[in-house]
Enzyme design. Structure first.
Site, PDB file in Angstrom:
ATOM      1  N   PHE A 230      45.408  37.164  40.767  1.00 40.06           N
ATOM      2  CA  PHE A 230      44.751  38.114  39.582  1.00 40.06           C
ATOM      3  C   PHE A 230      45.956  38.770  38.799  1.00 40.06           C
ATOM      4  CE2 PHE A 230      42.720  42.173  37.949  1.00 40.06           C
ATOM      5  CZ  PHE A 230      41.665  41.463  37.377  1.00 40.06           C
TER       6      PHE A 230
ATOM      7  N   ASP B 141      45.697  42.276  48.789  1.00 38.31           N
ATOM      8  CA  ASP B 141      44.851  42.833  47.638  1.00 38.31           C
ATOM      9  C   ASP B 141      43.503  42.650  48.057  1.00 38.31           C
ATOM     10  OD1 ASP B 141      43.223  43.647  45.544  1.00 38.31           O
ATOM     11  OD2 ASP B 141      44.827  42.741  44.199  1.00 38.31           O
TER      12      ASP B 141
ATOM     13  N   TYR C 254      35.804  50.402  42.729  1.00 37.09           N
ATOM     14  CA  TYR C 254      34.570  50.333  41.797  1.00 37.09           C
ATOM     15  C   TYR C 254      33.942  48.924  42.044  1.00 37.09           C
ATOM     16  CZ  TYR C 254      38.300  47.956  39.299  1.00 37.09           C
ATOM     17  OH  TYR C 254      39.564  46.949  38.885  1.00 37.09           O
TER      18      TYR C 254
ATOM     19  N   ARG D   8      30.822  32.958  36.749  1.00 31.74           N
ATOM     20  CA  ARG D   8      31.029  33.572  38.131  1.00 31.74           C
ATOM     21  C   ARG D   8      29.732  34.380  38.330  1.00 31.74           C
ATOM     22  NH1 ARG D   8      35.819  37.903  39.501  1.00 31.74           N
ATOM     23  NH2 ARG D   8      34.746  38.954  38.023  1.00 31.74           N
TER      24      ARG D   8
END
Length: 404
Positions: A123, A193, A218, A363
């Site tokens: 990422f 992560d 979130y 996705r």
């Protein structure tokens, strides 16, 4: 899967009660909870109380009535979701800030070890933050290599193996225990992560003997847009590592107001500035909701939803780039299509919200807490019509938005 079979599965679903705990919009099938979790029904009243009573009525007294303890209290609630113990997790800052803190701290453990090893295509913020962090430690470098070259990249100069547990694009999942053993065998630390893992797939930091971890609030934790993140430091490392962003909330005596910095004992030393109270209030609701769910039921339903969507995609001729083995993937499914962006926008126009990842990935998040099998069936039917009619070729669906 027929409609009757979907209804039967939904009726037998041990997680079916959780759907009613979310304020899901009518007429929308939400397949993007892996990017932003939906609003829990209990969040708005909690925020209203934090504003009107705690802030409006109690004013500064609220710091002594729960505010000041929120980072550690919520961290201890997150801990069992990721296989950690009380006192090893704290809710604070953003994922990016927490990455920076832990990367710099890890590089400072042994001056002879100066290399961060990570996966190319990780990422972006993980690599971006690593690039910035190495500038704070003389001689430090970042070595990002393809996944199949990671093992050979770890050597006696490696300070830190920085990996994302579940890949944001393909949903490929690392074997955390195996890669942690490999890093430790070379004398390196690990930093995981968990942004696409916690609340979606089983995570056992303690069982894997992991060193460090970060994650966001979130996505699957449903803490709201920009929710506070969290970080994990194994208890055995807490006295050896110090927060490089030595702010007053991480001080051993923050209200002693001394000029010199003395880090707090334990996980509290990883605090920096004043916690965002309203964001913490929303995050705590999402975490409490997730803690009420059976992790085994979440994992089983995630795998079953994937199988259902994978079957639909295969029937429609879409190329799935996510692993079919549930132990090797997260809780989203990714299909490759030459017009993936426009296809995603066409789906959104029909009330099926997924997302797009460059250059050609559609996705779809398969969040087990509130999605029904009926939703998967309906989303598949919509996808079939869009593909058959080539609606994705319409000009209005090719215009790129700032957030895709």
């Amino acid at each position: 899967m027929t409609r009757d079979e979907a209804r039967a599965r939904d009726a037998a679903d041990p997680l079916r009660e959780f759907r009613d705990r979310f304020a899901l919009p009518e007429g929308v099938i939400y397949l993007d909870g892996n990017s932003l979790g939906p609003l829990p029904r209990a969040t708005a009243p909690a925020i209203a109380d934090a504003v009107a009573r705690q802030w409006g009525d109690r004013l500064i007294r609220s710091w002594n009535e729960g505010w000041i303890d929120a980072p550690t209290r919520i961290g201890d609630k997150i801990a069992p979701l990721i296989g950690a113990r009380a006192g090893e997790v704290i809710a604070c800052d953003s994922t990016s800030v927490n990455l920076f803190k832990l990367i710099v701290a890890a590089l400072r453990v042994d001056p002879a070890r100066t290399v961060i090893v990570s996966e190319s295509g990780n990422f972006p913020t993980d690599l971006h933050i690593a690039e910035g962090a190495i500038g704070c430690v003389p001689g430090a470098t970042l070595r990002a290599v393809p996944r199949d070259a990671l093992a050979d990249a770890i050597d006696d100069r490696t300070a830190l193996l920085l990996l994302t547990h579940v890949h944001y694009k393909t949903a490929e999942r690392f074997d955390m225990a195996a890669w942690t053993r490999r890093a430790h065998a070379a004398g390196a630390l690990t930093l995981w992560d968990l942004s696409h893992s916690a609340g979606a797939v089983p995570v056992d930091l303690g069982g894997a003997n992991a060193d460090l971890a970060v994650g966001c609030g979130y996505k699957y934790l449903n803490g709201g847009p920009g929710a506070p993140a969290y970080l994990y430091v194994a208890d055995r490392l807490q006295a050896r590592m110090t927060n490089p962003l030595s702010g007053w909330m991480g001080h051993a005596a923050p209200f002693g107001f001394a000029d010199a910095y003395a880090p707090a004992p334990g996980i509290r030393r990883w605090l920096t500035g004043t916690p965002p109270v309203l964001g913490m209030a929303a995050l705590e609701i999402g975490v409490d909701l997730m803690r009420a769910a059976d992790p085994a039921a979440l994992a089983a339903k995630s795998a079953s939803l994937f199988d259902a969507m994978h079957a639909i995609g295969s029937t429609l001729g879409l190329e799935c780039v996510s692993p079919v083995d549930p132990a090797a993937r997260g809780s989203h499914i990714s299909f490759r299509h030459p017009h993936a962006y426009a296809l995603c926008q066409a789906l959104i126009a029909e009330g099926v919200i997924g997302d797009f990842r460059d250059p050609d990935i559609l996705r779809l998040g398969l969040t087990p807490l509130y999605l029904r099998y009926q939703d998967i069936l309906d989303a598949g039917a919509t996808l079939a019509v869009i593909l058959a009619e080539e609606r994705y070729r319409r000009p209005e669906f090719s215009k790129r938005h700032a957030v895709t």
